[in-house]
Design an enzyme around this catalytic site. Structure first.
Site, PDB file in Angstrom:
ATOM      1  N   VAL A   1      38.417  46.886  37.571  1.00 56.34           N
ATOM      2  CA  VAL A   1      37.851  47.180  38.886  1.00 56.34           C
ATOM      3  C   VAL A   1      38.968  47.667  39.805  1.00 56.34           C
ATOM      4  O   VAL A   1      40.067  47.116  39.820  1.00 56.34           O
ATOM      5  CB  VAL A   1      37.164  45.940  39.480  1.00 56.34           C
ATOM      6  CG1 VAL A   1      36.764  46.168  40.934  1.00 56.34           C
ATOM      7  CG2 VAL A   1      35.939  45.572  38.648  1.00 56.34           C
TER       8      VAL A   1
ATOM      9  N   CYS B   1      43.760  17.626  34.882  1.00 55.26           N
ATOM     10  CA  CYS B   1      45.076  18.036  34.413  1.00 55.26           C
ATOM     11  C   CYS B   1      45.564  16.999  33.405  1.00 55.26           C
ATOM     12  O   CYS B   1      46.081  15.952  33.794  1.00 55.26           O
ATOM     13  CB  CYS B   1      46.051  18.143  35.586  1.00 55.26           C
ATOM     14  SG  CYS B   1      47.667  18.796  35.115  1.00 55.26           S
TER      15      CYS B   1
ATOM     16  N   ASP C   1      40.350  30.917  39.206  1.00 56.76           N
ATOM     17  CA  ASP C   1      41.628  31.037  39.910  1.00 56.76           C
ATOM     18  C   ASP C   1      41.613  32.033  41.055  1.00 56.76           C
ATOM     19  O   ASP C   1      42.490  32.001  41.922  1.00 56.76           O
ATOM     20  CB  ASP C   1      42.720  31.446  38.920  1.00 56.76           C
ATOM     21  CG  ASP C   1      42.955  30.403  37.839  1.00 56.76           C
ATOM     22  OD1 ASP C   1      42.495  29.255  38.012  1.00 56.76           O
ATOM     23  OD2 ASP C   1      43.592  30.736  36.815  1.00 56.76           O
TER      24      ASP C   1
ATOM     25  N   GLN D   1      43.921  29.351  27.336  1.00 58.22           N
ATOM     26  CA  GLN D   1      45.234  29.198  27.955  1.00 58.22           C
ATOM     27  C   GLN D   1      45.705  27.750  28.076  1.00 58.22           C
ATOM     28  O   GLN D   1      46.918  27.499  28.016  1.00 58.22           O
ATOM     29  CB  GLN D   1      45.248  29.884  29.324  1.00 58.22           C
ATOM     30  CG  GLN D   1      45.107  31.393  29.211  1.00 58.22           C
ATOM     31  CD  GLN D   1      45.235  32.108  30.548  1.00 58.22           C
ATOM     32  OE1 GLN D   1      45.901  31.633  31.459  1.00 58.22           O
ATOM     33  NE2 GLN D   1      44.585  33.244  30.657  1.00 58.22           N
TER      34      GLN D   1
ATOM     35  N   CYS E   1      47.028  25.414  36.851  1.00 55.49           N
ATOM     36  CA  CYS E   1      47.470  24.197  36.180  1.00 55.49           C
ATOM     37  C   CYS E   1      48.801  23.707  36.747  1.00 55.49           C
ATOM     38  O   CYS E   1      49.865  23.907  36.159  1.00 55.49           O
ATOM     39  CB  CYS E   1      47.576  24.374  34.676  1.00 55.49           C
ATOM     40  SG  CYS E   1      47.741  22.781  33.834  1.00 55.49           S
TER      41      CYS E   1
ATOM     42  N   LYS F   1      43.597  24.737  40.361  1.00 50.66           N
ATOM     43  CA  LYS F   1      43.210  25.896  39.557  1.00 50.66           C
ATOM     44  C   LYS F   1      43.422  25.562  38.078  1.00 50.66           C
ATOM     45  O   LYS F   1      44.481  25.807  37.510  1.00 50.66           O
ATOM     46  CB  LYS F   1      44.020  27.119  39.977  1.00 50.66           C
ATOM     47  CG  LYS F   1      43.714  27.587  41.403  1.00 50.66           C
ATOM     48  CD  LYS F   1      44.478  28.850  41.752  1.00 50.66           C
ATOM     49  CE  LYS F   1      44.251  29.283  43.197  1.00 50.66           C
ATOM     50  NZ  LYS F   1      42.860  29.656  43.485  1.00 50.66           N
ATOM     51  N   THR F   2      42.377  24.988  37.469  1.00 49.65           N
ATOM     52  CA  THR F   2      42.443  24.585  36.073  1.00 49.65           C
ATOM     53  C   THR F   2      41.203  25.080  35.336  1.00 49.65           C
ATOM     54  O   THR F   2      40.180  25.391  35.948  1.00 49.65           O
ATOM     55  CB  THR F   2      42.521  23.061  35.925  1.00 49.65           C
ATOM     56  OG1 THR F   2      41.283  22.479  36.358  1.00 49.65           O
ATOM     57  CG2 THR F   2      43.664  22.468  36.752  1.00 49.65           C
TER      58      THR F   2
ATOM     59  N   ALA G   1      39.362  23.198  33.584  1.00 45.76           N
ATOM     60  CA  ALA G   1      38.348  22.169  33.818  1.00 45.76           C
ATOM     61  C   ALA G   1      37.578  22.438  35.100  1.00 45.76           C
ATOM     62  O   ALA G   1      36.369  22.172  35.183  1.00 45.76           O
ATOM     63  CB  ALA G   1      39.010  20.796  33.875  1.00 45.76           C
TER      64      ALA G   1
END
Length: 421
Positions: A89, A351, A308, A54, A172, A316-317, A319
């Site tokens: 789930v 980022c 995330d 992504q 991101c 939230k990346t 990396a």
């Protein structure tokens, strides 16, 4: 070849480790665990047939990567010794160390790792879902739409271009402005930028959350003559009329403002997946409630979360997930062995802000906004635009993802034992 499990084979079955989510975080964690212990039983539960890199979608929208470059079949990235349960789930039963899938299977576990990602809530913005991919309305947050972003940018020679950023948390947080910078860079090279009214509508109050990177970004805002609109939240889009409605704060009051556009790049609001938000694992924000250092659930000692879907206060990346995966792997194995937590996560996230084609401001930071550079400043000064940082994003990171992170090769992210320097 690893294949999806038929229903009778897994119903009522228990595994040493069950991982919910086959994205970046889930595959990397599974690979890190299995490299350390080849003998345990491990299942990955995910209904998707496709797997995506992504972070590459910004580059697709900028005309740098093809969409195909960011895609693999899920069966090709599932680790060989992992059991893939191709289902979703529905509910968690942490008191009984089990969960239920959408097709009626009950799966038990000794350790559960929850990393299904984040939900893109397109429906929160009135009229958006109906007009995505047409009428000049696009988003790099979807595989099929990122190429449309570049087509719009290529075709635009004058008019108004809007770029939006919703309230946090989002994955991101730099991506909304990355799309603006790459678009402006293209228009600048084509000598049409002066004919385009560029507007950035950010529901937050600042351009970027870590102040050390803002001066370099502001240089590009001024270079591209982009107009900043802070505390301006997109609430509706009318594609046929080509208008967007924003709620803008004005002191203690809020007003609605309608803006016309020829092109609009929308970043959707983002929330925890429904089956997480409505589960016993969720905190007040709907995300899985974890200790921010060990990434273990604060109430259930044999449950972990990363990526995330967890509520650790990091960016939230991808990396971040790359750094978290080995930490969760060693802590999950410690739990299986009845030992104390073995590694801590420092909140690292990265980022790469694509400020122009060929240059990047490489933002790297941990908890509290502390700068955590991976390279010495003489090589890469992350607070300044760099061609070497572009090389990292353009050439180095994709193979690191496919052949390193997803294979359990912990290049530059090997977990440090608790108490070590």
């Amino acid at each position: 070849m690893t294949k999806a499990s038929p229903f009778p084979e897994t119903h009522g079955k228990s595994f040493n480790v069950v991982i919910v989510g086959g994205g970046s975080a889930g595959i990397a964690t599974a690979s890190s665990i299995l490299k350390r212990n080849r003998k345990l039983s491990l299942a990955i539960i995910d209904p998707a047939d496709d797997h995506y890199y992504q972070p590459g979608w910004t580059m697709v929208g900028g005309g740098v990567f093809s969409a195909k470059f960011t895609h693999r079949k899920q069966q090709d990235v599932i680790p060989d010794r992992a059991h893939w349960i191709e289902s979703a789930v529905m509910t968690f039963d942490p008191q009984n160390n089990s969960l239920q899938t959408s097709d009626g299977r009950e799966i038990g576990y000794d350790v559960l790792i929850v990393c299904p990602g984040i939900k893109l809530d397109w429906e929160q913005i009135e009229g958006l879902a109906e007009t995505l991919g047409k009428n000049g309305v696009t988003s790099n947050y979807r595989y099929d739409l990122a190429p449309y972003t570049f087509r719009l940018v290529q075709d635009m020679t004058s008019g108004r271009a809007l770029f939006t950023q919703p309230p946090m948390p989002i994955k991101c947080a730099g991506a909304p402005q990355k799309s603006m910078y790459l678009s402006c860079s293209k228009w600048e090279r084509e000598a049409v930028l002066d004919n385009i009214d560029v507007q950035f509508h950010n529901s937050g109050a600042v351009l970027f959350g870590v102040s050390e990177y803002v001066p370099a970004l502001m240089e590009y805002i001024e270079r591209y003559n982009a107009n900043l609109n802070f505390e301006s939240k997109l609430v509706a889009v009318n594609g046929e009329a080509k208008t967007a409605t924003f709620e803008q704060k004005n002191g203690d009051s809020t007003r609605r403002v309608e803006e016309s556009f020829d092109m609009i790049h929308v970043v959707p609001p983002q929330v925890a997946p429904d089956f997480v938000r409505n589960s016993p694992l969720a905190g007040v924000d709907g995300f899985v409630e974890v200790d921010q250092t060990t990434l273990r659930h604060i109430r259930y000692d044999n449950i972990f979360s990363l990526g995330d879907a967890c509520n650790a206060p990091n960016a939230k990346t991808m990396a971040a997930a790359r750094k978290q995966a080995p930490v969760v792997a060693v802590n999950a194995l410690a739990t299986l062995d009845g030992k104390p937590m073995a590694a801590n996560y420092d909140g690292y996230g990265s980022c790469p802000l694509t400020v122009e084609r060929g240059k990047i401001v490489l933002a790297e930071f941990g908890y509290g906004g502390k700068l955590t550079p991976s390279f010495p400043s003489w090589l890469i000064d992350g607070t300044r635009p760099s061609r070497l940082s572009w090389l990292l994003k353009d050439t180095i990171l994709p193979p690191v993802y496919w052949h390193g992170m997803l294979k359990g090769r912990e290049w530059m992210v090997k977990p440090q034992p608790i108490g070590s320097d």
